[in-house]
Write a protein that holds these residues in place. Sequence first.
Motif, mmCIF file in Angstrom:
data_model
loop_
_atom_site.group_PDB
_atom_site.id
_atom_site.type_symbol
_atom_site.label_atom_id
_atom_site.label_comp_id
_atom_site.label_asym_id
_atom_site.label_seq_id
_atom_site.Cartn_x
_atom_site.Cartn_y
_atom_site.Cartn_z
ATOM 1 N N SER A 125 0.612 20.005 -6.703
ATOM 2 C CA SER A 125 -0.637 20.529 -7.272
ATOM 3 C C SER A 125 -1.838 20.335 -6.353
ATOM 4 C CB SER A 125 -0.923 19.811 -8.593
ATOM 5 O OG SER A 125 -1.125 18.416 -8.358
ATOM 6 N N GLY A 126 -1.720 19.396 -5.421
ATOM 7 C CA GLY A 126 -2.889 19.013 -4.627
ATOM 8 C C GLY A 126 -3.784 18.016 -5.349
ATOM 9 N N HIS A 127 -3.442 17.702 -6.599
ATOM 10 C CA HIS A 127 -4.270 16.806 -7.403
ATOM 11 C C HIS A 127 -3.905 15.345 -7.157
ATOM 12 C CE1 HIS A 127 -4.860 20.460 -10.284
ATOM 13 N NE2 HIS A 127 -5.659 20.511 -9.245
ATOM 14 N N GLN A 128 -4.209 14.897 -5.975
ATOM 15 C CA GLN A 128 -3.936 13.501 -5.612
ATOM 16 C C GLN A 128 -4.889 12.554 -6.324
ATOM 17 O OE1 GLN A 128 -4.324 13.764 -1.286
ATOM 18 N NE2 GLN A 128 -2.112 13.524 -1.131
ATOM 19 N N GLN A 129 -4.512 11.285 -6.298
ATOM 20 C CA GLN A 129 -5.379 10.247 -6.851
ATOM 21 C C GLN A 129 -5.662 9.213 -5.775
ATOM 22 O OE1 GLN A 129 -2.907 9.046 -10.159
ATOM 23 N NE2 GLN A 129 -3.882 10.512 -11.556
ATOM 24 N N ARG A 130 -6.922 9.082 -5.403
ATOM 25 C CA ARG A 130 -7.308 8.077 -4.408
ATOM 26 C C ARG A 130 -7.655 6.788 -5.120
ATOM 27 N NH1 ARG A 130 -10.775 12.381 -1.239
ATOM 28 N NH2 ARG A 130 -9.052 13.516 -0.288
ATOM 29 N N ILE A 131 -7.067 5.714 -4.640
ATOM 30 C CA ILE A 131 -7.128 4.436 -5.343
ATOM 31 C C ILE A 131 -8.306 3.602 -4.853
ATOM 32 C CG2 ILE A 131 -5.813 2.337 -5.868
ATOM 33 C CD1 ILE A 131 -4.392 4.905 -6.698
ATOM 34 N N SER A 132 -9.107 3.118 -5.794
ATOM 35 C CA SER A 132 -10.174 2.204 -5.405
ATOM 36 C C SER A 132 -9.889 0.768 -5.845
ATOM 37 C CB SER A 132 -11.522 2.659 -5.964
ATOM 38 O OG SER A 132 -11.461 2.854 -7.358
ATOM 39 N N GLU A 133 -8.984 0.595 -6.798
ATOM 40 C CA GLU A 133 -8.680 -0.760 -7.267
ATOM 41 C C GLU A 133 -7.328 -0.774 -7.956
ATOM 42 O OE1 GLU A 133 -11.818 -3.669 -9.074
ATOM 43 O OE2 GLU A 133 -10.709 -2.831 -10.749
ATOM 44 N N ILE A 134 -6.609 -1.877 -7.786
ATOM 45 C CA ILE A 134 -5.329 -2.080 -8.473
ATOM 46 C C ILE A 134 -5.420 -3.385 -9.247
ATOM 47 C CG2 ILE A 134 -2.833 -2.397 -8.197
ATOM 48 C CD1 ILE A 134 -2.963 -0.796 -5.625
ATOM 49 N N ARG A 135 -5.145 -3.301 -10.541
ATOM 50 C CA ARG A 135 -5.184 -4.510 -11.375
ATOM 51 C C ARG A 135 -3.851 -4.741 -12.067
ATOM 52 N NH1 ARG A 135 -10.703 -6.745 -13.643
ATOM 53 N NH2 ARG A 135 -12.143 -5.887 -12.095
ATOM 54 N N PHE B 13 -6.457 -7.141 -18.139
ATOM 55 C CA PHE B 13 -6.339 -6.686 -16.745
ATOM 56 C C PHE B 13 -7.390 -7.382 -15.878
ATOM 57 C CE2 PHE B 13 -4.402 -3.457 -19.355
ATOM 58 C CZ PHE B 13 -3.209 -3.246 -18.686
ATOM 59 N N TYR B 14 -7.216 -8.678 -15.713
ATOM 60 C CA TYR B 14 -8.224 -9.471 -15.005
ATOM 61 C C TYR B 14 -7.774 -9.869 -13.598
ATOM 62 C CZ TYR B 14 -5.320 -13.367 -16.552
ATOM 63 O OH TYR B 14 -4.253 -14.202 -16.803
ATOM 64 N N GLN B 15 -6.553 -9.460 -13.209
ATOM 65 C CA GLN B 15 -6.063 -9.789 -11.872
ATOM 66 C C GLN B 15 -6.200 -8.572 -10.955
ATOM 67 O OE1 GLN B 15 -2.459 -12.657 -12.089
ATOM 68 N NE2 GLN B 15 -2.095 -11.163 -13.712
ATOM 69 N N ARG B 16 -6.930 -8.752 -9.864
ATOM 70 C CA ARG B 16 -7.189 -7.652 -8.931
ATOM 71 C C ARG B 16 -6.446 -7.908 -7.627
ATOM 72 N NH1 ARG B 16 -13.293 -6.395 -8.511
ATOM 73 N NH2 ARG B 16 -13.385 -8.299 -7.280
ATOM 74 N N LEU B 17 -5.866 -6.863 -7.087
ATOM 75 C CA LEU B 17 -5.170 -6.992 -5.804
ATOM 76 C C LEU B 17 -6.205 -7.030 -4.676
ATOM 77 C CD1 LEU B 17 -2.377 -7.101 -4.447
ATOM 78 C CD2 LEU B 17 -2.489 -4.606 -4.224
ATOM 79 N N GLU B 18 -6.200 -8.150 -3.950
ATOM 80 C CA GLU B 18 -7.135 -8.330 -2.825
ATOM 81 C C GLU B 18 -6.361 -8.917 -1.663
ATOM 82 O OE1 GLU B 18 -10.350 -10.850 -4.041
ATOM 83 O OE2 GLU B 18 -11.054 -9.474 -5.609
ATOM 84 N N ASN B 19 -6.278 -8.187 -0.575
ATOM 85 C CA ASN B 19 -5.585 -8.675 0.615
ATOM 86 C C ASN B 19 -4.187 -9.191 0.292
ATOM 87 O OD1 ASN B 19 -7.938 -8.195 2.237
ATOM 88 N ND2 ASN B 19 -8.803 -10.076 1.389
ATOM 89 N N ASP B 20 -3.433 -8.368 -0.429
ATOM 90 C CA ASP B 20 -2.046 -8.690 -0.764
ATOM 91 C C ASP B 20 -1.886 -9.930 -1.635
ATOM 92 O OD1 ASP B 20 -1.260 -6.479 0.642
ATOM 93 O OD2 ASP B 20 -0.638 -7.565 2.434
ATOM 94 N N ARG B 21 -2.908 -10.205 -2.439
ATOM 95 C CA ARG B 21 -2.791 -11.288 -3.418
ATOM 96 C C ARG B 21 -3.460 -10.858 -4.717
ATOM 97 N NH1 ARG B 21 -5.762 -16.222 -1.623
ATOM 98 N NH2 ARG B 21 -4.857 -17.145 -3.475
ATOM 99 N N TRP B 22 -2.935 -11.368 -5.827
ATOM 100 C CA TRP B 22 -3.562 -11.125 -7.124
ATOM 101 C C TRP B 22 -4.597 -12.208 -7.370
ATOM 102 C CZ3 TRP B 22 -2.610 -6.494 -8.863
ATOM 103 C CH2 TRP B 22 -1.380 -5.890 -8.590
ATOM 104 N N VAL B 23 -5.826 -11.792 -7.599
ATOM 105 C CA VAL B 23 -6.922 -12.736 -7.790
ATOM 106 C C VAL B 23 -7.534 -12.529 -9.173
ATOM 107 C CG1 VAL B 23 -9.151 -13.503 -6.901
ATOM 108 C CG2 VAL B 23 -7.398 -12.642 -5.309
ATOM 109 N N ALA B 24 -7.652 -13.617 -9.935
ATOM 110 C CA ALA B 24 -8.307 -13.539 -11.255
ATOM 111 C C ALA B 24 -9.800 -13.369 -11.033
ATOM 112 C CB ALA B 24 -8.014 -14.794 -12.068
ATOM 113 N N VAL B 25 -10.346 -12.237 -11.492
ATOM 114 C CA VAL B 25 -11.733 -11.907 -11.164
ATOM 115 C C VAL B 25 -12.631 -11.853 -12.402
ATOM 116 C CG1 VAL B 25 -11.152 -10.677 -9.047
ATOM 117 C CG2 VAL B 25 -11.208 -9.421 -11.216
#
Lengths: 141, 141
Positions: free
Chosen positions: B78-88, A116-128
């Motif tokens: 449930s009210g048990h939402q998940q706030r996203i800090s990163e998507i990989r 899981f090395y690709q991170r979503l940044e500004n609508d692009r997948w970036v290898a981080v």
Amino acid sequence: MLLMVKWPGSGMSDRDWLDDIRWTADGLVPAIAQDATDGRILMMAWMNREALQLTAQTGTAVYWSRSRGKLWHKGEESGHQQRISEIRLDCDNDVIVLQVEQIGGIACHTGRRSCFYQRLENDRWVAVEPVLKDPGAIYGK
Amino acid sequence: MLLMVKWPGSGMSDRDWLDDIRWTADGLVPAIAQDATDGRILMMAWMNREALQLTAQTGTAVYWSRSRGKLWHKGEESGHQQRISEIRLDCDNDVIVLQVEQIGGIACHTGRRSCFYQRLENDRWVAVEPVLKDPGAIYGK
């Protein structure tokens, strides 16, 4: 004649723990490998019944390769085996989490620690994350 | 006439990041939710294209409920939402990992923190984590 009485759901049951899994129509279950040392998620792959049974029996991760259509003893080529310290199942009985020791510190075929090395940044997948070892060197090609 | 030249793979490309996902035949991708604070794996569920787009846009997890056949705004009952800090995304472009803040500290519909509360012990699945809140109280039933 010996009458064997079994109590479903009790410790007396001879129900196979593998029967508790809700396998997909293809007979698979997704398995997430998490580094037992720091919780890093390393990869997700699929297991069939035999793969999960072998994983539990041997203490080393065995997956089912959907692309190759055969058992995949993780590390069989790379040496990057995964030693299992714990196997968990979710509330729906259809996803596995493995706590593993990742031999070589590299789970990904790209030579990175985690898949899981690709991170979503500004609508692009970036290898981080860095490639720790050249895949050519890992697989001897 | 204005000629728009696009370089595939470059920052100039207008390729949608959602097109990079290798969706299943059913148009889904598995998404693993991991607690951003301590790395605990909370759950795995599925997303379709709309769910993933909404998740990225709103910063709050939206899944696709396969059983109900509709979008599932996590925490809507449930009210048990998940706030996203990163998507990989993984190396095969077919699995997502979300770093989340789990509101209420409970991800599982059983009232437990994580859905992965069953541990394999001596060939049996054993529930090893406490129910933090009665599901009846969570869902108001």
